[in-house]
Scaffold this active site. Structure first.
Site, PDB file in Angstrom:
ATOM      1  N   THR A  17       0.841  -1.216   0.000  1.00 57.98           N
ATOM      2  CA  THR A  17       0.000   0.000   0.000  1.00 57.98           C
ATOM      3  C   THR A  17       0.867   1.253   0.000  1.00 57.98           C
ATOM      4  O   THR A  17       0.465   2.282  -0.556  1.00 57.98           O
ATOM      5  CB  THR A  17      -0.979   0.033   1.187  1.00 57.98           C
ATOM      6  N   ASN A  18       2.038   1.195   0.614  1.00 63.66           N
ATOM      7  CA  ASN A  18       2.938   2.356   0.563  1.00 63.66           C
ATOM      8  C   ASN A  18       3.512   2.540  -0.843  1.00 63.66           C
ATOM      9  O   ASN A  18       3.659   3.666  -1.311  1.00 63.66           O
ATOM     10  CB  ASN A  18       4.053   2.229   1.603  1.00 63.66           C
TER      11      ASN A  18
ATOM     12  N   HIS B  30       8.452   3.568   9.002  1.00 61.36           N
ATOM     13  CA  HIS B  30       8.206   2.714  10.171  1.00 61.36           C
ATOM     14  C   HIS B  30       6.880   3.130  10.813  1.00 61.36           C
ATOM     15  O   HIS B  30       6.645   4.318  11.009  1.00 61.36           O
ATOM     16  CB  HIS B  30       9.356   2.833  11.178  1.00 61.36           C
TER      17      HIS B  30
ATOM     18  N   GLU C 231      -3.627   7.831   7.783  1.00 66.76           N
ATOM     19  CA  GLU C 231      -3.438   9.202   8.280  1.00 66.76           C
ATOM     20  C   GLU C 231      -1.977   9.633   8.294  1.00 66.76           C
ATOM     21  O   GLU C 231      -1.689  10.834   8.319  1.00 66.76           O
ATOM     22  CB  GLU C 231      -4.016   9.336   9.697  1.00 66.76           C
TER      23      GLU C 231
ATOM     24  N   ASP D  53      16.270   0.856  12.630  1.00 60.89           N
ATOM     25  CA  ASP D  53      15.429   2.024  12.954  1.00 60.89           C
ATOM     26  C   ASP D  53      16.183   3.087  13.750  1.00 60.89           C
ATOM     27  O   ASP D  53      15.585   3.825  14.548  1.00 60.89           O
ATOM     28  CB  ASP D  53      14.152   1.591  13.731  1.00 60.89           C
TER      29      ASP D  53
HETATM   30  C1  GAR Z   1       3.698  -0.710   6.746  1.00 60.20           C
HETATM   31  O1  GAR Z   1       2.854  -0.454   7.833  1.00 60.20           O
HETATM   32  C2  GAR Z   1       5.115  -0.302   7.070  1.00 60.20           C
HETATM   33  O2  GAR Z   1       5.196   0.857   7.856  1.00 60.20           O
HETATM   34  C3  GAR Z   1       5.606  -1.498   7.837  1.00 60.20           C
HETATM   35  O3  GAR Z   1       5.080  -2.599   7.118  1.00 60.20           O
HETATM   36  C4  GAR Z   1       3.839  -2.216   6.503  1.00 60.20           C
HETATM   37  C5  GAR Z   1       3.876  -2.558   5.038  1.00 60.20           C
HETATM   38  O4  GAR Z   1       2.641  -2.332   4.421  1.00 60.20           O
HETATM   39  N1  GAR Z   1       7.044  -1.529   7.932  1.00 60.20           N
HETATM   40  C6  GAR Z   1       7.687  -1.947   9.009  1.00 60.20           C
HETATM   41  O5  GAR Z   1       7.149  -2.406   9.993  1.00 60.20           O
HETATM   42  C7  GAR Z   1       9.205  -1.815   8.918  1.00 60.20           C
HETATM   43  N2  GAR Z   1       9.804  -2.024  10.208  1.00 60.20           N
HETATM   44  P1  GAR Z   1       2.505  -2.182   2.849  1.00 60.20           P
HETATM   45  O6  GAR Z   1       3.206  -3.390   2.196  1.00 60.20           O
HETATM   46  O7  GAR Z   1       1.022  -2.202   2.590  1.00 60.20           O
HETATM   47  O8  GAR Z   1       3.131  -0.876   2.428  1.00 60.20           O
END
Ligand code: GAR
Length: 206
Positions: free
Chosen positions: A13-14, A110, A179, A151
């Site tokens: 999603t990111n 993060h 958000e 981190d």
């Molecule tokens: C996101 O919430 C990101 O911040 C987290 O994994 C998820 C990935 O979601 N990352 C961490 O926890 C890194 N330590 P996504 O694949 O839908 O973007």
């Protein structure tokens, strides 16, 4: 034009927020030159395919050991020659060869307000489970430069998100994404691409 490689492990999603940000002009002067996943089943790879963006899976399962996997991953990234590497839900420990070679040119999203709920073992849903278990009323997300620690690199942007009384880890995770994450990650990339956020300097462990 800032050339970025986006490294992913899951839903992406990111990655989608970055692709949308570029398409809508919220992220300026930026091109995704590669999407790389360690996980062949990552839906993020599908998102890249649909958008016609170069994508590849480098799975540790295809290599004899971690050293070979790390070398293969680094070779694929080098081939794409990105200016910036964006870790967007990439759940692999970044090898020191990569942090050295791309010092100040790797950023990570993060899902907490660092230094809370970060470091080894804090990733994905686990971060939100820990936040709820501790009973914090405010959480959020952080974009930071990546150094050799987990981190620990310099913070670029943070955004706070309120915890609600009836939150589950899943509900909180979604609110933090909507958000905070999907806003500050595109904003950080735009700032780097347009020069308001300096990058490319060696980063020290914080
Ligand atoms: C996101 O919430 C990101 O911040 C987290 O994994 C998820 C990935 O979601 N990352 C961490 O926890 C890194 N330590 P996504 O694949 O839908 O973007």
């Amino acid at each position: 034009m800032l050339k970025i490689a986006v490294l992913v492990s899951g839903g992406g999603t990111n990655l989608q927020a970055i692709m949308d940000g570029i398409a809508q002009g919220e992220i300026r002067d930026t091109e995704i030159v590669l999407v790389l996943s360690n996980n062949p089943g990552a839906y993020a790879l599908e998102r890249a395919k649909k958008a016609g963006i170069a994508n590849i899976c480098v799975s540790p399962k295809d290599y004899a050991d971690r050293k070979d996997f790390n070398a293969a991953m680094l070779a694929k990234i080098d081939e794409a020659a990105p200016d910036l590497i964006v870790l967007a839900g990439f759940l692999v420990v970044i090898p020191s060869e990569m942090t050295a070679k791309y010092a100040g040119r790797i950023i990570n999203i993060h899902p907490s307000l660092i230094p809370s709920f970060c470091g080894t073992g804090y990733y994905g849903l686990k971060v939100h489970e820990a936040a709820l278990a501790r009973g914090v009323k405010i959480t959020g997300a952080t974009v930071h430069f990546v150094d050799e620690g987990t981190d620990t690199g310099p913070i670029i942007l943070q955004k706070a998100v309120e915890v609600q009384d009836d939150d589950t880890p899943e509900v909180l995770q979604r609110r933090v994404m909507e958000e905070a994450e999907w806003k500050i990650l595109p904003k950080a990339i735009d700032g780097i691409a347009t020069g308001s956020i300096p990058y490319g300097k060696a980063v020290k462990k914080g």
